[in-house]
Enzyme design. Structure first.
Site, PDB file in Angstrom:
ATOM      1  N   ARG A  72      97.838  47.896  85.660  1.00  0.00           N
ATOM      2  CA  ARG A  72      96.674  47.942  84.772  1.00  0.00           C
ATOM      3  C   ARG A  72      96.486  46.618  84.010  1.00  0.00           C
ATOM      4  NH1 ARG A  72      94.314  52.398  83.555  1.00  0.00           N
ATOM      5  NH2 ARG A  72      96.102  53.749  83.838  1.00  0.00           N
TER       6      ARG A  72
ATOM      7  N   ASN B 104      81.570  52.645  73.863  1.00  0.00           N
ATOM      8  CA  ASN B 104      81.635  53.586  74.984  1.00  0.00           C
ATOM      9  C   ASN B 104      80.708  54.751  74.696  1.00  0.00           C
ATOM     10  OD1 ASN B 104      82.768  54.837  77.368  1.00  0.00           O
ATOM     11  ND2 ASN B 104      83.942  56.186  76.017  1.00  0.00           N
TER      12      ASN B 104
ATOM     13  N   HIS C 182      80.540  58.868  75.519  1.00  0.00           N
ATOM     14  CA  HIS C 182      81.383  59.961  76.006  1.00  0.00           C
ATOM     15  C   HIS C 182      80.576  61.256  75.960  1.00  0.00           C
ATOM     16  CE1 HIS C 182      84.999  62.153  76.941  1.00  0.00           C
ATOM     17  NE2 HIS C 182      84.671  63.017  76.001  1.00  0.00           N
TER      18      HIS C 182
END
Ligand code: GRF
Length: 205
Positions: free
Chosen positions: A70, A112, A114
């Site tokens: 990652r 973000n 969501h």
């Protein structure tokens, strides 16, 4: 940022990119002082890339499978993102968990969307979970990103009723309509210098 500046956005997607497209259209239609300077996907088959190319927006595919871990994937993402000198990094259906180093690097300029009323239902499968829990109200949240998944200061939320006839698909579609209103509103608020009050559903055009 001063009111004369244009906020440079880099948008990260993994799929259809409808939130990216909604932001792109709203910038033009609602005269938001922002510019999408690049779209990056971790999947070559993300449908949103086609729209970006047709709109003349530079695109990059950075496939996570090509990296040992990652951290190295995120480092490459950061290298490409930073080459565009963005004022804001916009996660729009980007289906990768980000490393702490990535989140810390962009803290305060990383947002973000969501599909739930956070802090309820972080994670996946939010619509079915809301139905199964007997919720009467569900919705979506735009928030600044912190290291814990789906956490961080909330900018704006949209609520939708959960109907007795709802399937997760029907509910997702109604939530998505509202996502396409609140994500551009959050971008506008940031582009205008984040002055209080935060946008609300009631204040949207
Ligand atoms: C949206 O439901 C968003 O809330 C979630 O992923 C989905 C992305 O859809 N984070 P799209 O790619 O923007 O159409």
């Amino acid at each position: 940022m001063s009111s004369a500046e244009t906020l440079r956005l880099v948008v990260l997607i993994s799929g259809r990119g409808s939130n990216f497209i909604a932001i792109h259209k709203a910038i033009a239609e609602q005269h938001i002082r922002a510019d999408i300077v690049a779209v990056i996907s971790n999947r070559a088959d993300a449908a949103g890339l086609d729209y970006a190319k047709q709109a003349g927006i530079p695109t990059h595919v950075i496939e996570h499978q090509g990296f040992p871990d990652r951290e190295s994937f995120d480092r490459e993402m950061m290298r490409v993102i930073d080459s565009y000198q963005p004022g804001l990094v916009v996660l729009a259906g980007f289906m990768r968990i980000l490393s702490g180093a990535f989140v810390r690097h962009y803290r305060g300029r990383l947002i973000n969307i969501h599909p739930s009323l956070l802090p309820k239902y972080p994670g996946l499968n939010t619509h079915q979970r809301a139905i199964d829990a007997g919720e009467q109200v569900h919705g979506a949240t735009v928030h600044f990103v912190e290291e814990e998944v789906d956490s961080g200061e909330i900018i704006i939320q949209a609520k939708v009723p959960v109907l007795a006839s709802d399937t997760k698909e029907k509910l997702a579609a109604r939530v998505l309509e509202q996502e396409h209103r609140i994500y551009p509103a959050a971008v506008r608020w940031i582009a205008d210098g984040m002055k209080p009050p935060k946008p609300t559903m009631e204040s949207l055009p």
